[in-house]
Design a protein around this motif. Sequence first.
Motif, mmCIF file in Angstrom:
data_model
loop_
_atom_site.group_PDB
_atom_site.id
_atom_site.type_symbol
_atom_site.label_atom_id
_atom_site.label_comp_id
_atom_site.label_asym_id
_atom_site.label_seq_id
_atom_site.Cartn_x
_atom_site.Cartn_y
_atom_site.Cartn_z
ATOM 1 N N LEU A 160 107.937 120.589 66.365
ATOM 2 C CA LEU A 160 106.503 120.347 66.516
ATOM 3 C C LEU A 160 105.988 120.909 67.838
ATOM 4 C CD1 LEU A 160 106.391 116.704 65.137
ATOM 5 C CD2 LEU A 160 105.641 118.787 63.967
ATOM 6 N N ALA A 161 106.794 120.794 68.894
ATOM 7 C CA ALA A 161 106.380 121.342 70.195
ATOM 8 C C ALA A 161 106.318 122.862 70.138
ATOM 9 C CB ALA A 161 107.370 120.894 71.279
ATOM 10 N N ALA A 162 107.218 123.489 69.371
ATOM 11 C CA ALA A 162 107.194 124.942 69.250
ATOM 12 C C ALA A 162 105.932 125.395 68.515
ATOM 13 C CB ALA A 162 108.442 125.415 68.516
ATOM 14 N N ILE A 163 105.502 124.633 67.529
ATOM 15 C CA ILE A 163 104.263 124.964 66.815
ATOM 16 C C ILE A 163 103.086 124.892 67.782
ATOM 17 C CG2 ILE A 163 102.682 124.209 65.004
ATOM 18 C CD1 ILE A 163 105.126 123.250 63.437
ATOM 19 N N ASP A 164 103.045 123.838 68.602
ATOM 20 C CA ASP A 164 101.956 123.706 69.575
ATOM 21 C C ASP A 164 101.957 124.884 70.541
ATOM 22 O OD1 ASP A 164 101.190 121.384 68.401
ATOM 23 O OD2 ASP A 164 101.889 120.044 69.999
ATOM 24 N N ARG A 178 96.296 131.378 70.116
ATOM 25 C CA ARG A 178 94.925 130.889 69.918
ATOM 26 C C ARG A 178 94.500 130.970 68.439
ATOM 27 N NH1 ARG A 178 91.932 134.154 74.856
ATOM 28 N NH2 ARG A 178 93.641 133.984 76.346
ATOM 29 N N GLN A 179 95.497 130.906 67.532
ATOM 30 C CA GLN A 179 95.252 130.959 66.082
ATOM 31 C C GLN A 179 95.795 129.684 65.421
ATOM 32 O OE1 GLN A 179 93.602 133.427 64.510
ATOM 33 N NE2 GLN A 179 93.341 134.510 66.467
ATOM 34 N N MET A 180 95.114 129.288 64.348
ATOM 35 C CA MET A 180 95.552 128.102 63.602
ATOM 36 C C MET A 180 96.839 128.417 62.841
ATOM 37 S SD MET A 180 93.597 125.932 60.605
ATOM 38 C CE MET A 180 93.818 127.210 59.376
ATOM 39 N N ILE A 181 97.720 127.446 62.781
ATOM 40 C CA ILE A 181 98.927 127.533 61.957
ATOM 41 C C ILE A 181 98.761 126.555 60.805
ATOM 42 C CG2 ILE A 181 101.395 127.028 61.847
ATOM 43 C CD1 ILE A 181 101.709 128.119 64.618
ATOM 44 N N ASP A 182 98.945 127.078 59.599
ATOM 45 C CA ASP A 182 98.770 126.266 58.373
ATOM 46 C C ASP A 182 100.117 126.172 57.661
ATOM 47 O OD1 ASP A 182 97.973 124.964 56.103
ATOM 48 O OD2 ASP A 182 96.421 126.394 55.543
ATOM 49 N N ARG A 226 100.252 120.353 56.953
ATOM 50 C CA ARG A 226 99.969 120.293 58.395
ATOM 51 C C ARG A 226 99.183 121.526 58.827
ATOM 52 N NH1 ARG A 226 105.003 120.422 60.406
ATOM 53 N NH2 ARG A 226 105.260 118.151 60.431
ATOM 54 N N ARG A 227 98.073 121.290 59.562
ATOM 55 C CA ARG A 227 97.307 122.363 60.187
ATOM 56 C C ARG A 227 97.126 122.043 61.671
ATOM 57 N NH1 ARG A 227 93.199 121.588 55.401
ATOM 58 N NH2 ARG A 227 94.355 119.639 55.565
ATOM 59 N N VAL A 228 97.469 122.995 62.531
ATOM 60 C CA VAL A 228 97.330 122.834 63.982
ATOM 61 C C VAL A 228 96.427 123.951 64.482
ATOM 62 C CG1 VAL A 228 98.518 122.671 66.195
ATOM 63 C CG2 VAL A 228 99.657 121.859 64.110
ATOM 64 N N LEU A 229 95.348 123.589 65.178
ATOM 65 C CA LEU A 229 94.398 124.603 65.640
ATOM 66 C C LEU A 229 93.996 124.326 67.086
ATOM 67 C CD1 LEU A 229 90.887 123.805 64.238
ATOM 68 C CD2 LEU A 229 92.861 122.471 63.535
ATOM 69 N N PRO A 230 93.653 125.376 67.796
ATOM 70 C CA PRO A 230 93.254 125.201 69.210
ATOM 71 C C PRO A 230 91.805 124.755 69.331
ATOM 72 C CG PRO A 230 93.221 127.515 68.620
ATOM 73 C CD PRO A 230 93.710 126.793 67.407
ATOM 74 N N VAL A 231 91.524 123.995 70.397
ATOM 75 C CA VAL A 231 90.157 123.552 70.707
ATOM 76 C C VAL A 231 89.843 124.046 72.123
ATOM 77 C CG1 VAL A 231 88.601 121.597 70.976
ATOM 78 C CG2 VAL A 231 90.405 121.536 69.233
ATOM 79 N N PHE A 232 88.754 124.831 72.256
ATOM 80 C CA PHE A 232 88.412 125.458 73.535
ATOM 81 C C PHE A 232 87.273 124.708 74.205
ATOM 82 C CE2 PHE A 232 90.175 128.691 70.762
ATOM 83 C CZ PHE A 232 91.082 129.358 71.582
ATOM 84 N N GLU A 233 87.318 124.696 75.524
ATOM 85 C CA GLU A 233 86.174 124.221 76.283
ATOM 86 C C GLU A 233 85.198 125.372 76.481
ATOM 87 O OE1 GLU A 233 87.627 120.627 79.126
ATOM 88 O OE2 GLU A 233 87.975 122.643 79.865
#
Length: 486
Positions: free
Chosen positions: A69-73, A80-84, A102-109
């Motif tokens: 899971l940490a490697a996915i993050d 800066r791309q979503m992993i599905d 599971r979908r992991v995506l970045p959130v930018f300020e």
Amino acid sequence: HGEQELQRMRNFLDLVIESLPVALAVRDAHDGRFVSINRAGEAMLGRPREAVVGRTWHQLYPRALADELAAIDQQVFETRQMIDQPRAHSQSADGRPLTVHRRVLPVFEEVPDGTDGARPRYLLSIVDDQTDTARTEMALQDTEAHFRELAGHIDAFVFIADRNLTTLIYASPRCEALLGIPVGRLQADPRLALECVQAQERPQLARRLPFVLARLARLRRTELTVRIDHPTRGQRILVLRLTPVRTPQGDLRIFGIAEDDTEREAAQHQRLAAAQETHQLLLHDVRQRLRKNLQGVAGLLQQQAYARPELAEPLTDTASQIQAIALVHGMTPTESGGVPFIVLVQGIFSSLANVYNAIVQVEPPGRGLMRWLLAETEAVPMALVINELGGNAIRHRGTSDNRVVARMAARGERIELRIEQPGRLKEGFDLARIPASVSGLGLARALLPHRGSRLRVEQLGPLVITRLELMPPAVRIMPIPPPEQG
């Protein structure tokens, strides 16, 4: 006022996030610590949010899963791309295995205009628990595997078709042995199965199919027997059993099993033929025993007639009737199930000549008369009718030296028995006025069939002529068998 509106909006968004059926979890992109998690995430993880927020993957999961899971993050952070991951394996805090989407995506300020290379501030995980769905799919796959294994080993062709039997969803390998068509070809074109049906049966099958489909549409099971021409095994008989099933989606599926019934039907025919042969032998034995017993009774009556002259006439008449019945029981019906009329007439007049010690002449019949048949059920009454007509002619002939002549002829769709005797009818003779009796013309009139018969007695010069005409349904003509193919 603006701050209050902003707070209400934040409260509404928090309520929406908490109510979602999928797990939402936010982590700090730099150190990987959980910032927030909703209620669905708590349930999936198996821990309250107080035990999750502020911790990393390695503080929540075993090392192997935490590393994954940490490697996915890290990959999401760097690309800066979503992993599905539509189907991924996970587990709860207590070790319960899970199957998730599971979908992991970045959130930018927000970054100042013109700034390039912004890094994600947070990482958002959206996780949908599909454990029950995956378990159901695995159960279905396991069931299908068992079904295919079973269908491939049983001695029958198993298939699944659509409601119109025009599309094969599944066909077992037994198809080729049963129909002579490879499975692939049959699934590509199910109409090939109809080409196996014997040509003479296809019109009847085509007429029956709409009724079969209508019955299946009403969820009623249907069974068909079809004769086919197998390319290597010749003519075969198939029994087709169709079972309609309504799927949860509302579609209609037809589950079919086709079995080769050729050997079983042949064995059944052999058993029936053997049983019929045994029945015929027993029936023949019974007939012969009955004939002999009746002839014995007739012989005793004739002896009594000689011993007691005062009772000679009624005893002789009764003996002749019993002889006629015995003659019928001694005859073997034809294959088409009837008694030849000419054989019955010849036998009865021969018996009458012996009983009454008279001269009786039966002229040789013309061609084709052997084809005229009496039904077995009508043979005994008709034998008694002919016996009484012949006996009446013998008893009332002019002198004992004069002979009685019987002639038979076919006239169109009827056959005629003509009996000639020397003598004269009584003055005012009327056949219709003769009452019923136990012998003579009265008995003959009473036993004649109501349909298909006519009896006349008339004076023709020095002869009394008795005419018995028979036509369908009292008699029938045996069809001429087709010539053998040489």
